[in-house]
Structures are given as C-alpha cells and as structure tokens.
Write a protein that holds these residues in place. Structure first.
Motif, PDB file in Angstrom:
ATOM      1  N   GLU A  72      16.858  10.612  95.055  1.00  0.00           N
ATOM      2  CA  GLU A  72      17.935  10.726  96.410  1.00  0.00           C
ATOM      3  C   GLU A  72      18.845  11.997  96.359  1.00  0.00           C
ATOM      4  O   GLU A  72      18.853  12.655  97.174  1.00  0.00           O
ATOM      5  CB  GLU A  72      18.659   9.477  96.239  1.00  0.00           C
ATOM      6  N   ARG A  73      19.121  12.379  95.191  1.00  0.00           N
ATOM      7  CA  ARG A  73      20.225  13.368  94.710  1.00  0.00           C
ATOM      8  C   ARG A  73      19.262  14.825  95.238  1.00  0.00           C
ATOM      9  O   ARG A  73      20.230  15.693  95.623  1.00  0.00           O
ATOM     10  CB  ARG A  73      20.971  13.358  93.362  1.00  0.00           C
ATOM     11  N   VAL A  74      17.978  14.756  95.008  1.00  0.00           N
ATOM     12  CA  VAL A  74      17.423  16.009  95.333  1.00  0.00           C
ATOM     13  C   VAL A  74      17.014  15.767  96.875  1.00  0.00           C
ATOM     14  O   VAL A  74      17.268  16.895  97.612  1.00  0.00           O
ATOM     15  CB  VAL A  74      15.941  16.118  94.815  1.00  0.00           C
ATOM     16  N   LEU A  75      16.490  14.851  97.283  1.00  0.00           N
ATOM     17  CA  LEU A  75      16.194  14.573  98.823  1.00  0.00           C
ATOM     18  C   LEU A  75      16.989  15.069  99.825  1.00  0.00           C
ATOM     19  O   LEU A  75      17.043  15.473 101.009  1.00  0.00           O
ATOM     20  CB  LEU A  75      15.526  13.552  98.953  1.00  0.00           C
ATOM     21  N   SER A  76      18.626  14.452  99.472  1.00  0.00           N
ATOM     22  CA  SER A  76      19.770  14.415 100.308  1.00  0.00           C
ATOM     23  C   SER A  76      20.075  16.146 100.506  1.00  0.00           C
ATOM     24  O   SER A  76      20.506  16.389 101.628  1.00  0.00           O
ATOM     25  CB  SER A  76      21.115  13.947  99.836  1.00  0.00           C
ATOM     26  N   HIS A  77      19.362  16.792  99.401  1.00  0.00           N
ATOM     27  CA  HIS A  77      19.622  18.483  99.807  1.00  0.00           C
ATOM     28  C   HIS A  77      18.471  19.029 100.618  1.00  0.00           C
ATOM     29  O   HIS A  77      18.587  19.683 101.579  1.00  0.00           O
ATOM     30  CB  HIS A  77      19.764  19.206  98.447  1.00  0.00           C
ATOM     31  N   THR A  78      17.238  18.711 100.074  1.00  0.00           N
ATOM     32  CA  THR A  78      16.056  19.485 100.504  1.00  0.00           C
ATOM     33  C   THR A  78      15.822  19.006 101.838  1.00  0.00           C
ATOM     34  O   THR A  78      15.299  20.004 102.596  1.00  0.00           O
ATOM     35  CB  THR A  78      14.746  19.285  99.628  1.00  0.00           C
ATOM     36  N   LEU A  79      16.042  17.799 102.354  1.00  0.00           N
ATOM     37  CA  LEU A  79      15.643  17.346 103.730  1.00  0.00           C
ATOM     38  C   LEU A  79      16.861  17.448 104.541  1.00  0.00           C
ATOM     39  O   LEU A  79      17.016  16.842 105.741  1.00  0.00           O
ATOM     40  CB  LEU A  79      15.153  16.053 103.674  1.00  0.00           C
ATOM     41  N   GLU A  80      18.115  17.883 104.083  1.00  0.00           N
ATOM     42  CA  GLU A  80      19.267  18.001 104.898  1.00  0.00           C
ATOM     43  C   GLU A  80      18.982  18.342 106.227  1.00  0.00           C
ATOM     44  O   GLU A  80      19.558  18.025 107.153  1.00  0.00           O
ATOM     45  CB  GLU A  80      20.196  18.680 103.914  1.00  0.00           C
TER      46      GLU A  80
ATOM     47  N   TYR B  78      16.885  18.228 108.319  1.00  0.00           N
ATOM     48  CA  TYR B  78      16.163  17.448 109.330  1.00  0.00           C
ATOM     49  C   TYR B  78      17.054  16.280 109.756  1.00  0.00           C
ATOM     50  O   TYR B  78      16.673  15.135 108.974  1.00  0.00           O
ATOM     51  CB  TYR B  78      14.721  17.095 108.736  1.00  0.00           C
ATOM     52  N   GLY B  79      17.367  15.994 110.825  1.00  0.00           N
ATOM     53  CA  GLY B  79      17.743  14.735 111.270  1.00  0.00           C
ATOM     54  C   GLY B  79      16.778  13.700 111.667  1.00  0.00           C
ATOM     55  O   GLY B  79      17.186  12.526 111.988  1.00  0.00           O
ATOM     56  N   ASN B  80      15.449  14.014 111.663  1.00  0.00           N
ATOM     57  CA  ASN B  80      14.585  13.152 112.016  1.00  0.00           C
ATOM     58  C   ASN B  80      13.607  12.430 110.844  1.00  0.00           C
ATOM     59  O   ASN B  80      12.726  12.297 111.059  1.00  0.00           O
ATOM     60  CB  ASN B  80      13.481  13.949 113.061  1.00  0.00           C
ATOM     61  N   VAL B  81      14.448  12.537 109.754  1.00  0.00           N
ATOM     62  CA  VAL B  81      13.919  11.935 108.471  1.00  0.00           C
ATOM     63  C   VAL B  81      14.793  10.746 107.897  1.00  0.00           C
ATOM     64  O   VAL B  81      16.143  10.885 107.758  1.00  0.00           O
ATOM     65  CB  VAL B  81      13.829  13.037 107.483  1.00  0.00           C
ATOM     66  N   ARG B  82      14.188   9.632 107.590  1.00  0.00           N
ATOM     67  CA  ARG B  82      14.948   8.556 107.034  1.00  0.00           C
ATOM     68  C   ARG B  82      14.055   8.058 105.815  1.00  0.00           C
ATOM     69  O   ARG B  82      12.765   8.264 105.796  1.00  0.00           O
ATOM     70  CB  ARG B  82      15.050   7.262 107.968  1.00  0.00           C
ATOM     71  N   ILE B  83      14.896   7.978 104.925  1.00  0.00           N
ATOM     72  CA  ILE B  83      14.022   7.911 103.236  1.00  0.00           C
ATOM     73  C   ILE B  83      14.541   6.328 102.954  1.00  0.00           C
ATOM     74  O   ILE B  83      15.801   5.970 102.979  1.00  0.00           O
ATOM     75  CB  ILE B  83      14.511   8.786 102.229  1.00  0.00           C
ATOM     76  N   ILE B  84      13.705   5.678 102.668  1.00  0.00           N
ATOM     77  CA  ILE B  84      13.758   4.202 102.193  1.00  0.00           C
ATOM     78  C   ILE B  84      13.213   4.187 100.811  1.00  0.00           C
ATOM     79  O   ILE B  84      12.312   4.497 100.410  1.00  0.00           O
ATOM     80  CB  ILE B  84      12.981   3.221 102.993  1.00  0.00           C
ATOM     81  N   TYR B  85      14.321   3.801  99.863  1.00  0.00           N
ATOM     82  CA  TYR B  85      13.980   4.042  98.482  1.00  0.00           C
ATOM     83  C   TYR B  85      13.599   2.567  97.767  1.00  0.00           C
ATOM     84  O   TYR B  85      14.416   1.755  97.412  1.00  0.00           O
ATOM     85  CB  TYR B  85      15.465   4.395  97.609  1.00  0.00           C
ATOM     86  N   GLU B  86      12.344   2.222  98.200  1.00  0.00           N
ATOM     87  CA  GLU B  86      11.705   1.193  98.058  1.00  0.00           C
ATOM     88  C   GLU B  86      10.214   1.158  97.425  1.00  0.00           C
ATOM     89  O   GLU B  86       9.517   2.346  98.103  1.00  0.00           O
ATOM     90  CB  GLU B  86      11.778   0.010  99.141  1.00  0.00           C
ATOM     91  N   ASP B  87       9.697   0.385  96.629  1.00  0.00           N
ATOM     92  CA  ASP B  87       8.246   0.467  96.408  1.00  0.00           C
ATOM     93  C   ASP B  87       7.554  -0.066  97.847  1.00  0.00           C
ATOM     94  O   ASP B  87       7.907  -0.941  98.524  1.00  0.00           O
ATOM     95  CB  ASP B  87       8.066  -0.611  95.537  1.00  0.00           C
ATOM     96  N   VAL B  88       6.523   1.026  98.257  1.00  0.00           N
ATOM     97  CA  VAL B  88       5.987   0.423  99.496  1.00  0.00           C
ATOM     98  C   VAL B  88       5.237  -0.753  99.463  1.00  0.00           C
ATOM     99  O   VAL B  88       5.135  -1.325 100.728  1.00  0.00           O
ATOM    100  CB  VAL B  88       5.140   1.886 100.273  1.00  0.00           C
ATOM    101  N   LEU B  89       4.584  -0.967  98.587  1.00  0.00           N
ATOM    102  CA  LEU B  89       4.283  -2.512  98.148  1.00  0.00           C
ATOM    103  C   LEU B  89       5.062  -3.582  98.407  1.00  0.00           C
ATOM    104  O   LEU B  89       4.688  -4.831  98.572  1.00  0.00           O
ATOM    105  CB  LEU B  89       3.527  -2.482  96.908  1.00  0.00           C
TER     106      LEU B  89
END
Ligand code: SAM
Length: 283
Positions: free
Chosen positions: A84-92, A94-105
């Motif tokens: 999360e600490r990486v993605l909040s910077h790298t994808l900053e 892009y307002g059209n991205v939402r990340i859900i921190y969960e096992d997709v299964l």
C-alpha cells in the motif's frame, strides 16, 4: 510521484530500493519491466473511458498504470497489504484506480462487482494461476473478457487439442465457458526478478452459450474428470473406477456411440457432452 513509466527496468529497480522492498517469491511477485508488454495487455483488454476492469495483483502498479491510462475504471485486488505504501505513490496520478487489499479468492466479488459488465486483466501470480482462473471463469460473475498472463505451460494446456499431451480437464474447463486466443509470449527477461519460465498472455472471452449444450453440467464435468483422472486407462475402465457399474458403462458408451477402448484424453468436448447426456438419460 510524477507520471513516470512504471514498467521500466530502472524505475522498478528504483522503486524496490526506495521502498526497501523484499519481493515475495511465495506470492509470485515478478514485476513487468516492458512498457510494450503492459500496453499489449491493456490493448487486448479492450478498454475505453469508464470500462470497469478488475486487476488481480497490481504489485507496484506496472500493469495497473497501463490499464488506468486507457481511462478505464480500475479495481485491483492485492493480497500484500505492505504494498500500500508503494501503490499510494506510484498510482497517485490516477483518480480512476481503486485498490482492494484482499485475497481475490476470498473477496466478496458478487458484492464488489455488482451487475455491471466487467473486463479482467492480470499478470497472474503463478503459484495460484489455475485456482484464480477457474474461480473467475466458472463463477456467474459478470466478467465478459479475461486477459491474463500465465506460465506458457498452463496457456498451452488451455489451448490444447484433443489427443495432445497438454490436453486435459483444464482445456475443457476453460474452453467450455470461453473462446480462447493467444496474444503474445513473453520471455523471462521482461520481469524483475526473472521467473524460471516463459509466459503467455491469453485472451478469453466468455461465450454467451457454453461450447457444447449439455443436460447436466455436473455430469459433464464428472465425465471429464473420469476421462483425465487416469490418463493411461481406456475409458470403459476409467468409468468403472469413477463408480459407474460396467453394465451401465456399456450402455452409456453404446448410446453415445463411443468406443470404450479409447482413452478419455482423445475425446473432444462434444464426445464428453454425448457421454454425459447418455449417462443422464440412463441413470
Ligand atoms: N501486476 C504486477 C506486474 O505485472 O508487474 C505484479 C504481478 S505479480 C506476477 C503478482 C501479484 O499478485 C503480486 O503483487 C502478488 O502480491 C499478488 N497476489 C498474489 N496472490 C494474490 C491473491 N490471492 N490475491 C490478490 N493478489 C495476489
């Protein structure tokens, strides 16, 4: 972070150093470093402004960026909360991205996806490729197109022809629900760290109707399981092992017009459908 190309060797190396990342082999963390490859996946995913697309495993955001740049609405599932600490910077940007921190299964996909029509794209974590693929394809989720990178060996199994070594239950499980086409093969050098194997991107489009019509899907897949459970056995013996009494087995074969001395690995999907329908009619 400014909008830099994430799928690039220097950038990925910089991000790994800057965030002091330890890449988790057990989670299949191999990151793409080729902009042409992430673009090819995004293009194959047929995205335009506002298309809802789910991604599995954004990692540090390399493919996510390519998906976001199309204007699609990206929802990505990442099991590793420490990213999360990486993605909040790298994808900053892009307002059209939402990340859900969960096992997709384990995620409640019906609730998250709702009833809009989705596309899916991913560089799949290889330790869990088949379970994720089958979970998404066999479900009733509203996903009409899947563009997934996987080990070439798995892609070859999905694309295989009857009678070939690669042909198996996975071929039928996917082709029953989807049409499949190969997009591109990718060498290990396209990732950091390098995986041991070549990868392939497949495009799988959900069929509006299954590839063959069957009376009972459960019986169809049970027949398929019998056919590939013991590949060396002729099918009449495989049915016996699968719990079908020999007399009933003979009747099923006769009704389906299939020679029980053949092995299940030589049967087409249509032949499995005939066997399953004959079984349903006779039991
Ligand atoms: N998309 C990035 C790329 O192409 O560079 C990373 C892909 S990497 C092969 C797979 C990613 O899937 C990793 O970030 C890993 O943490 C994540 N992952 C592994 N298992 C997962 C699961 N069950 N659910 C969601 N994400 C998962």
């Amino acid at each position: 972070m400014l909008e830099v190309e994430l799928a690039d060797r220097q950038t990925v190396q910089y991000i790994v150093r800057r965030f002091n990342l330890r890449l988790k082999h057990h989670l299949g963390q191999n990151f793409l470093i080729r902009p042409d490859v992430v673009r090819a996946i995004a293009e194959a995913a047929e995205l335009s402004e506002g298309t809802p697309v789910m991604e599995i495993g954004p990692g540090i955001g390399t493919l996510t960026q390519a998906l976001a740049r199309t204007g699609a609405e990206v929802t990505a599932f990442e099991i590793d909360g420490s990213l999360e600490r990486v993605l909040s910077h790298t994808l900053e940007p892009y307002g059209n991205v939402r990340i859900i921190y969960e096992d997709v299964l384990k995620a409640d996909l019906p609730a998250i996806l709702g009833d809009r029509e989705w596309h899916a794209a991913a560089n799949l974590p290889y330790y869990i490729t088949t379970p994720i693929l089958l979970h998404l394809i066999q479900s009733q989720l509203p996903i009409s197109l899947f563009v997934f990178m996987m080990q070439k060996e798995v892609a070859d199994r999905i694309l295989a022809e009857p009678g070939s070594k690669a042909y198996g239950a996975l071929t039928i499980a996917v082709q029953y629900y989807c049409t499949v086409e190969k997009v591109i093969d990718i060498p290990p050098s396209a990732f950091i760290p390098r995986p041991a194997v070549t990868s392939t991107v497949l495009k799988m489009r959900r069929r509006t109707e299954s590839a063959v019509a069957v009376q009972d899907e459960k019986a169809f897949f049970q027949m398929v399981k019998m056919g590939f459970g013991q590949r060396r056995k002729v099918f009449s013996n495989a049915m016996k092992t699968g719990g079908i009494a020999p007399e009933l087995g003979e009747k099923i074969l006769a009704a389906a017009g299939i020679d029980g001395r053949r092995r299940g690995e030589t049967f087409s999907m249509e032949e499995y459908a005939r066997l399953a329908d004959a079984w349903c009619a006779l039991r």
